[in-house]
Design an enzyme around this catalytic site. Sequence first.
Site, PDB file in Angstrom:
ATOM      1  N   ASN A 186      -6.913  12.780 -10.555  1.00 19.15           N
ATOM      2  CA  ASN A 186      -7.664  13.268 -11.723  1.00 19.15           C
ATOM      3  C   ASN A 186      -7.421  14.774 -11.823  1.00 19.15           C
ATOM      4  OD1 ASN A 186      -9.840  14.772 -10.238  1.00 19.15           O
ATOM      5  ND2 ASN A 186     -10.182  12.716  -9.424  1.00 19.15           N
ATOM      6  N   VAL A 238      -6.034   4.707  -5.647  1.00 15.44           N
ATOM      7  CA  VAL A 238      -4.866   5.149  -4.892  1.00 15.44           C
ATOM      8  C   VAL A 238      -5.032   6.607  -4.444  1.00 15.44           C
ATOM      9  CG1 VAL A 238      -3.431   5.837  -6.893  1.00 15.44           C
ATOM     10  CG2 VAL A 238      -2.352   4.959  -4.829  1.00 15.44           C
ATOM     11  N   ASP A 239      -5.731   7.395  -5.228  1.00 14.87           N
ATOM     12  CA  ASP A 239      -6.011   8.799  -4.892  1.00 14.87           C
ATOM     13  C   ASP A 239      -6.793   8.868  -3.571  1.00 14.87           C
ATOM     14  OD1 ASP A 239      -6.250  11.540  -5.200  1.00 14.87           O
ATOM     15  OD2 ASP A 239      -7.679  11.459  -6.865  1.00 14.87           O
ATOM     16  N   GLY A 291      -5.767   1.432 -13.183  1.00 14.77           N
ATOM     17  CA  GLY A 291      -6.987   1.099 -12.464  1.00 14.77           C
ATOM     18  C   GLY A 291      -8.196   1.534 -13.259  1.00 14.77           C
ATOM     19  N   VAL A 292      -8.962   2.488 -12.712  1.00  6.44           N
ATOM     20  CA  VAL A 292     -10.188   2.915 -13.405  1.00  6.44           C
ATOM     21  C   VAL A 292      -9.917   3.538 -14.768  1.00  6.44           C
ATOM     22  CG1 VAL A 292     -11.864   3.192 -11.557  1.00  6.44           C
ATOM     23  CG2 VAL A 292     -10.277   5.016 -11.997  1.00  6.44           C
ATOM     24  N   TYR A 293      -8.725   4.052 -14.998  1.00 13.81           N
ATOM     25  CA  TYR A 293      -8.438   4.654 -16.303  1.00 13.81           C
ATOM     26  C   TYR A 293      -8.151   3.614 -17.395  1.00 13.81           C
ATOM     27  CZ  TYR A 293      -8.549   9.550 -14.653  1.00 13.81           C
ATOM     28  OH  TYR A 293      -8.935  10.789 -14.171  1.00 13.81           O
ATOM     29  N   ASP A 322       0.877  -1.161   0.000  1.00 12.02           N
ATOM     30  CA  ASP A 322       0.000   0.000   0.000  1.00 12.02           C
ATOM     31  C   ASP A 322       0.924   1.222   0.000  1.00 12.02           C
ATOM     32  OD1 ASP A 322      -1.527   2.185   0.737  1.00 12.02           O
ATOM     33  OD2 ASP A 322      -2.578   1.149   2.366  1.00 12.02           O
ATOM     34  N   ILE A 323       0.835   2.031  -1.021  1.00 14.60           N
ATOM     35  CA  ILE A 323       1.792   3.129  -1.196  1.00 14.60           C
ATOM     36  C   ILE A 323       1.758   4.109  -0.019  1.00 14.60           C
ATOM     37  CG2 ILE A 323       0.334   4.776  -2.476  1.00 14.60           C
ATOM     38  CD1 ILE A 323       2.710   5.035  -4.471  1.00 14.60           C
ATOM     39  N   SER A 332      -2.731   5.027 -14.227  1.00 15.39           N
ATOM     40  CA  SER A 332      -3.726   4.723 -15.277  1.00 15.39           C
ATOM     41  C   SER A 332      -4.145   3.256 -15.347  1.00 15.39           C
ATOM     42  CB  SER A 332      -3.259   5.170 -16.673  1.00 15.39           C
ATOM     43  OG  SER A 332      -3.365   6.579 -16.820  1.00 15.39           O
TER      44      SER A 332
HETATM   45  N1  AR6 Z   1      -1.296   1.601  -3.045  1.00 19.18           N
HETATM   46  C1  AR6 Z   1      -0.755   1.270  -4.239  1.00 19.18           C
HETATM   47  N2  AR6 Z   1      -1.481   1.076  -5.358  1.00 19.18           N
HETATM   48  C2  AR6 Z   1      -2.826   1.218  -5.262  1.00 19.18           C
HETATM   49  C3  AR6 Z   1      -3.470   1.584  -4.057  1.00 19.18           C
HETATM   50  C4  AR6 Z   1      -2.645   1.776  -2.912  1.00 19.18           C
HETATM   51  N3  AR6 Z   1      -3.159   2.110  -1.721  1.00 19.18           N
HETATM   52  N4  AR6 Z   1      -4.810   1.653  -4.296  1.00 19.18           N
HETATM   53  C5  AR6 Z   1      -5.000   1.350  -5.587  1.00 19.18           C
HETATM   54  N5  AR6 Z   1      -3.799   1.064  -6.173  1.00 19.18           N
HETATM   55  P1  AR6 Z   1      -6.349   3.920  -9.846  1.00 19.18           P
HETATM   56  P2  AR6 Z   1      -5.948   5.414 -12.381  1.00 19.18           P
HETATM   57  C6  AR6 Z   1      -3.508   0.688  -7.549  1.00 19.18           C
HETATM   58  O1  AR6 Z   1      -7.714   3.530 -10.268  1.00 19.18           O
HETATM   59  O2  AR6 Z   1      -6.219   4.201 -13.174  1.00 19.18           O
HETATM   60  C7  AR6 Z   1      -9.079   7.886  -9.062  1.00 19.18           C
HETATM   61  O3  AR6 Z   1     -10.431   7.906  -8.720  1.00 19.18           O
HETATM   62  C8  AR6 Z   1      -4.625   0.119  -8.380  1.00 19.18           C
HETATM   63  O4  AR6 Z   1      -4.835  -1.249  -8.069  1.00 19.18           O
HETATM   64  O5  AR6 Z   1      -6.146   4.377  -8.442  1.00 19.18           O
HETATM   65  O6  AR6 Z   1      -4.774   6.286 -12.734  1.00 19.18           O
HETATM   66  C9  AR6 Z   1      -8.548   9.248  -9.469  1.00 19.18           C
HETATM   67  O7  AR6 Z   1      -9.184  10.298  -8.768  1.00 19.18           O
HETATM   68  C10 AR6 Z   1      -4.083   0.314  -9.789  1.00 19.18           C
HETATM   69  O8  AR6 Z   1      -3.167  -0.725 -10.111  1.00 19.18           O
HETATM   70  O9  AR6 Z   1      -5.760   5.118 -10.793  1.00 19.18           O
HETATM   71  C11 AR6 Z   1      -8.858   9.291 -10.930  1.00 19.18           C
HETATM   72  O10 AR6 Z   1     -10.190   9.697 -11.170  1.00 19.18           O
HETATM   73  C12 AR6 Z   1      -3.301   1.617  -9.674  1.00 19.18           C
HETATM   74  O11 AR6 Z   1      -3.134   1.858  -8.271  1.00 19.18           O
HETATM   75  C13 AR6 Z   1      -8.691   7.862 -11.377  1.00 19.18           C
HETATM   76  O12 AR6 Z   1      -8.919   7.069 -10.205  1.00 19.18           O
HETATM   77  C14 AR6 Z   1      -3.995   2.813 -10.297  1.00 19.18           C
HETATM   78  O13 AR6 Z   1      -5.397   2.691 -10.145  1.00 19.18           O
HETATM   79  C15 AR6 Z   1      -7.291   7.570 -11.865  1.00 19.18           C
HETATM   80  O14 AR6 Z   1      -7.265   6.275 -12.403  1.00 19.18           O
END
Ligand code: AR6
Length: 177
Positions: free
Chosen positions: A24, A33-34, A125-127, A10-11, A123
């Site tokens: 975002n 992660v945000d 995750g949800v992106y 967990d970062i 990018s």
């Molecule tokens: N530690 C490390 N990695 C993590 C953690 C954590 N605590 N939580 C999630 N990840 P994402 P994106 C991973 O969706 O695709 C947000 O709502 C996750 O499993 O967080 O860049 C923003 O506000 C994935 O592998 O980021 C934007 O709207 C990676 O982090 C949007 O999501 C990125 O997933 C950005 O989407």
Amino acid sequence: MSVLRAVQADITTLAVDAVVNAANETLLGGGGVDGAIHRAAGPGLLAECRALPQVRPGVRCPAGQARITAGHRLQAPWVIHTVGPVWRGGGHGEAELLAGCYRNVLALAQKQGLRSVAFPAISCGVYGYPVAAATAIAVTTVRGVLARTPAIEEIIFTCFGETIFSAYEDELGRQPA
Ligand code: AR6
């Protein structure tokens, strides 16, 4: 010589000079992660983000760019926020925008004199960015910058889950130091 490694973690728990937030364009928090970074850092982070200038209404950080704030309640003293591209099939400049995230984060880290930086899989995750392609860009871009920026000693690619971790391990193995 800089060290690049992948860890499953967990970062928000990492004791590095800066953690990178996959944010975002509003920089006002979100899921993934945000959300985790904002929860761990506390309300001071949101207040500091809100005070950053808007480049156009609602946009504090366009895709591909980066902004730096304090880490507030995190162990890391700094957070570098960047906004990855939303995956739209690959023909909309996604690769260049994603590489820009890594370059612009490291430029801010260098300017601030930081020595260790932890990235999430921006990018991926949800992106919706395909993981193998995103990890190739991450590793290639970071290696390219660090070859010219020896003051940054350690990069941690922080992976949530086995799939992303093995993609980074594959890529780091393909591109040995
Ligand atoms: N530690 C490390 N990695 C993590 C953690 C954590 N605590 N939580 C999630 N990840 P994402 P994106 C991973 O969706 O695709 C947000 O709502 C996750 O499993 O967080 O860049 C923003 O506000 C994935 O592998 O980021 C934007 O709207 C990676 O982090 C949007 O999501 C990125 O997933 C950005 O989407």
